[in-house]
Design a protein around this motif. Sequence first.
Motif, PDB file in Angstrom:
ATOM      1  N   VAL A 186       0.825  -1.210   0.000  1.00 27.45           N
ATOM      2  CA  VAL A 186       0.000   0.000   0.000  1.00 27.45           C
ATOM      3  C   VAL A 186       0.855   1.254   0.000  1.00 27.45           C
ATOM      4  CG1 VAL A 186      -2.007  -1.122   1.061  1.00 27.45           C
ATOM      5  CG2 VAL A 186      -0.396   0.102   2.508  1.00 27.45           C
ATOM      6  N   ASN A 187       1.993   1.224   0.667  1.00 25.61           N
ATOM      7  CA  ASN A 187       2.843   2.415   0.690  1.00 25.61           C
ATOM      8  C   ASN A 187       3.500   2.679  -0.660  1.00 25.61           C
ATOM      9  OD1 ASN A 187       2.215   3.195   3.281  1.00 25.61           O
ATOM     10  ND2 ASN A 187       3.938   2.141   4.201  1.00 25.61           N
ATOM     11  N   VAL A 188       3.903   1.634  -1.365  1.00 27.64           N
ATOM     12  CA  VAL A 188       4.489   1.824  -2.697  1.00 27.64           C
ATOM     13  C   VAL A 188       3.405   2.273  -3.685  1.00 27.64           C
ATOM     14  CG1 VAL A 188       5.608   0.650  -4.645  1.00 27.64           C
ATOM     15  CG2 VAL A 188       6.411   0.244  -2.312  1.00 27.64           C
ATOM     16  N   ILE A 189       2.256   1.607  -3.659  1.00 28.39           N
ATOM     17  CA  ILE A 189       1.147   2.005  -4.534  1.00 28.39           C
ATOM     18  C   ILE A 189       0.708   3.430  -4.203  1.00 28.39           C
ATOM     19  CG2 ILE A 189      -1.291   1.571  -5.075  1.00 28.39           C
ATOM     20  CD1 ILE A 189      -0.623  -1.457  -4.595  1.00 28.39           C
ATOM     21  N   GLY A 190       0.582   3.735  -2.925  1.00 31.76           N
ATOM     22  CA  GLY A 190       0.168   5.071  -2.507  1.00 31.76           C
ATOM     23  C   GLY A 190       1.151   6.144  -2.913  1.00 31.76           C
TER      24      GLY A 190
END
Length: 129
Positions: free
Chosen positions: A41-45
Amino acid sequence: MLKAYAAVGLGGALGAGLRHVIAMSAWQTLGPWFPWGTLMVNVIGSGLIAWLAAHALTHPQGHVSRWHHFWLAGFCGGFTTFSLFSLEALLLWQRGQAVLAAFYVLLSVSGWILGAYVGHILASQKHRH
């Protein structure tokens, strides 16, 4: 101003809810030994917020600006999580998994930067055409 607060709140709730779904799915699918959900989620975000920001720069007073509070501060703010990342890295360290903790930190930070770079490039290419 009240509309902006409502947009941030609604976007944050949706982003946090989706983060939870992804984290639980990753935990069930890949197991609890590594925080894959938070990493994802942090990379996608990071990619999404960079894409949105670059896209917004091409429409400073247009359609995108009406959704700025919802998407950037709300959704992306609720979707990504630095605090959980920090806790997970600390817990890996405290469990005697220093190498895995260091790997998590390095993979996360490099992934965030790469995600932001890709998001920015994708938005920039879209507006060149």
